[in-house]
Design a protein around this motif. Structure first.
Motif, mmCIF file in Angstrom:
data_model
loop_
_atom_site.group_PDB
_atom_site.id
_atom_site.type_symbol
_atom_site.label_atom_id
_atom_site.label_comp_id
_atom_site.label_asym_id
_atom_site.label_seq_id
_atom_site.Cartn_x
_atom_site.Cartn_y
_atom_site.Cartn_z
ATOM 1 N N THR A 217 2.879 9.274 4.653
ATOM 2 C CA THR A 217 1.707 9.876 5.614
ATOM 3 C C THR A 217 0.386 9.373 4.903
ATOM 4 N N PRO A 218 -0.724 9.552 5.430
ATOM 5 C CA PRO A 218 -2.210 9.193 4.779
ATOM 6 C C PRO A 218 -2.284 10.470 3.814
ATOM 7 N N THR A 219 -1.928 11.530 4.118
ATOM 8 C CA THR A 219 -2.306 12.812 3.076
ATOM 9 C C THR A 219 -1.284 12.258 1.796
ATOM 10 N N GLN A 220 0.049 11.911 1.756
ATOM 11 C CA GLN A 220 0.837 11.573 0.680
ATOM 12 C C GLN A 220 0.075 10.335 -0.342
ATOM 13 N N VAL A 221 -0.536 9.700 0.591
ATOM 14 C CA VAL A 221 -1.137 8.326 -0.136
ATOM 15 C C VAL A 221 -2.471 8.953 -1.048
ATOM 16 N N ARG A 222 -3.135 9.670 -0.138
ATOM 17 C CA ARG A 222 -4.357 10.281 -1.023
ATOM 18 C C ARG A 222 -3.899 10.890 -2.429
ATOM 19 N N ARG A 223 -2.749 11.892 -2.247
ATOM 20 C CA ARG A 223 -2.586 12.531 -3.192
ATOM 21 C C ARG A 223 -2.066 11.563 -4.479
ATOM 22 N N PHE A 224 -1.251 10.706 -4.123
ATOM 23 C CA PHE A 224 -0.940 9.762 -5.040
ATOM 24 C C PHE A 224 -2.166 8.927 -5.824
ATOM 25 N N VAL A 225 -3.109 8.810 -5.026
ATOM 26 C CA VAL A 225 -4.488 7.963 -5.428
ATOM 27 C C VAL A 225 -5.220 8.971 -6.417
ATOM 28 N N ILE A 226 -5.441 10.359 -6.035
ATOM 29 C CA ILE A 226 -5.885 11.234 -6.736
ATOM 30 C C ILE A 226 -5.572 11.205 -8.199
ATOM 31 N N ILE A 227 -4.069 11.475 -8.316
ATOM 32 C CA ILE A 227 -3.230 11.617 -9.385
ATOM 33 C C ILE A 227 -3.470 10.653 -10.324
ATOM 34 N N LEU A 228 -3.296 9.753 -9.972
ATOM 35 C CA LEU A 228 -3.372 8.438 -11.037
ATOM 36 C C LEU A 228 -4.909 8.140 -11.211
ATOM 37 N N ALA A 229 -5.751 8.387 -10.352
ATOM 38 C CA ALA A 229 -6.870 8.421 -10.759
ATOM 39 C C ALA A 229 -7.811 9.361 -11.818
ATOM 40 N N PHE A 230 -7.110 10.321 -11.738
ATOM 41 C CA PHE A 230 -7.335 11.442 -12.750
ATOM 42 C C PHE A 230 -6.796 11.145 -14.073
ATOM 43 N N ALA A 231 -5.493 10.689 -13.959
ATOM 44 C CA ALA A 231 -4.920 10.206 -15.193
ATOM 45 C C ALA A 231 -5.803 9.066 -16.026
ATOM 46 N N GLY A 232 -6.269 8.070 -15.115
ATOM 47 C CA GLY A 232 -6.876 6.951 -15.637
ATOM 48 C C GLY A 232 -8.306 7.376 -16.193
ATOM 49 N N ALA A 233 -8.988 8.196 -15.391
ATOM 50 C CA ALA A 233 -10.317 8.547 -15.812
ATOM 51 C C ALA A 233 -10.151 9.407 -16.960
ATOM 52 N N ALA A 234 -9.104 10.361 -17.223
ATOM 53 C CA ALA A 234 -8.970 11.097 -18.514
ATOM 54 C C ALA A 234 -9.139 10.313 -19.565
ATOM 55 N N ALA A 235 -8.135 9.125 -19.406
ATOM 56 C CA ALA A 235 -8.025 8.198 -20.620
ATOM 57 C C ALA A 235 -9.246 7.545 -20.882
ATOM 58 N N SER A 236 -9.973 7.108 -20.046
ATOM 59 C CA SER A 236 -11.333 6.442 -20.080
ATOM 60 C C SER A 236 -12.332 7.525 -20.851
ATOM 61 N N LEU A 237 -12.459 8.484 -20.452
ATOM 62 C CA LEU A 237 -13.211 9.500 -20.872
ATOM 63 C C LEU A 237 -12.989 9.674 -22.273
ATOM 64 N N LEU A 238 -11.891 9.813 -22.611
ATOM 65 C CA LEU A 238 -11.234 10.229 -24.081
ATOM 66 C C LEU A 238 -11.390 9.263 -24.972
ATOM 67 N N ARG A 239 -11.229 7.833 -24.493
ATOM 68 C CA ARG A 239 -11.788 6.628 -25.262
ATOM 69 C C ARG A 239 -13.272 6.704 -25.631
ATOM 70 N N GLY A 240 -13.927 6.850 -24.581
ATOM 71 C CA GLY A 240 -15.321 6.840 -24.808
ATOM 72 C C GLY A 240 -15.657 7.825 -25.900
ATOM 73 N N LEU A 241 -15.137 9.001 -25.659
ATOM 74 C CA LEU A 241 -15.853 10.295 -26.622
ATOM 75 C C LEU A 241 -15.301 9.852 -28.093
ATOM 76 N N PHE A 242 -14.147 9.331 -28.060
ATOM 77 C CA PHE A 242 -13.541 8.852 -29.436
ATOM 78 C C PHE A 242 -14.218 7.629 -30.146
#
Length: 246
Positions: A217-242
């Motif tokens: 369903t579209p709701t399931q797709v958006r949840r999947f995208v949000i989870i992966l996006a948060f993970a990738g964003a956190a990795a980028s943020l931590l690398r930049g801060l480091f």
């Protein structure tokens, strides 16, 4: 590295076909880790245009052109400003921006999902378009601002997903043109076969997305995208801060 980039493109294109957005959300944070902030974001802009252009014929009849004109006009202004600002910051600062922008925008859209408005007022359209264009040029992600607007206004999913394709072509193309004018050598140096592989990866991702649409369903797709996006964003943020404080 090339294999990992191609894999990310396949996943991003599949998400884009299913949800209307998600390519930049999924790919941008990881591209900044692999290629650096400036080259990574510019490549995401180019790939996003390619992905949306290939999806566009499949959703043409569902596009809301009136909404597109309002969002697009102000997004161009934001894209030009963002492209200029992107030349002023270091790679580490850009990496922090990429991660922080995605996390804050996604978090805000989730937090305000209970409040509902309509798509009739013009000022929110203009604000969403401008912010989307700005973040697309600055961090390679224009979807969160528009997604938050869609959540707030109950913008129907089918029309939302379709309208985003010409919108992303416009904003991504504007960002790419502005950045290459300011920095002609901004794209990463790659062999000719890389672009053929990219095209095949996007086509493969779109095909996979169309098959998956029958299963989720579209709701399931958006949840999947949000989870992966948060993970990738956190990795980028931590690398930049480091990099900033190391």
């Amino acid at each position: 590295m090339a294999a990992l980039i191609i894999g990310l493109i396949v996943v991003g294109a599949a998400a884009q076909r299913m949800a209307g957005l998600g390519f930049a959300l999924l790919v941008a944070p990881f591209m900044t880790l692999l290629l650096g902030a400036h080259s990574g974001v510019l490549l995401v802009n180019v790939l996003g245009v390619i992905s949306s252009a290939l999806i566009l014929p499949r959703v043409w009849r569902s596009i809301d052109w009136g909404m597109f004109r309002w969002l697009g006009a102000f997004a161009v202004l934001g894209s030009v400003l963002g492209a200029w600002l992107a030349t002023l910051f270091s790679a580490a600062v850009m990496a922090v921006f990429v991660g922080a922008i995605v996390m804050v925008a996604l978090g805000a859209s989730l937090a305000i999902s209970g409040n509902r408005f309509t798509t009739e007022p013009k000022a929110p359209r203009a604000a969403a378009g401008f912010l989307s264009g700005l973040t697309n040029a600055l961090a390679g992600v224009g979807g969160p601002a528009i997604s938050a607007y869609a959540v707030l206004t109950r913008w129907p999913q089918a029309t939302f997903a379709a309208t985003l394709q010409p919108y992303f072509i416009l904003t991504g193309g504007t960002s790419v043109a502005a950045k290459l004018m300011l920095d002609p050598g901004g794209l990463p140096q790659t062999d000719w076969w890389f672009w053929i592989a990219v095209l095949l990866a996007v086509l493969g991702g779109i095909a996979a997305g169309e098959r998956l649409l029958r299963l989720v369903t579209p709701t399931q797709v958006r949840r999947f995208v949000i989870i992966l996006a948060f993970a990738g964003a956190a990795a980028s943020l931590l690398r930049g801060l480091f990099d900033l404080f190391a």
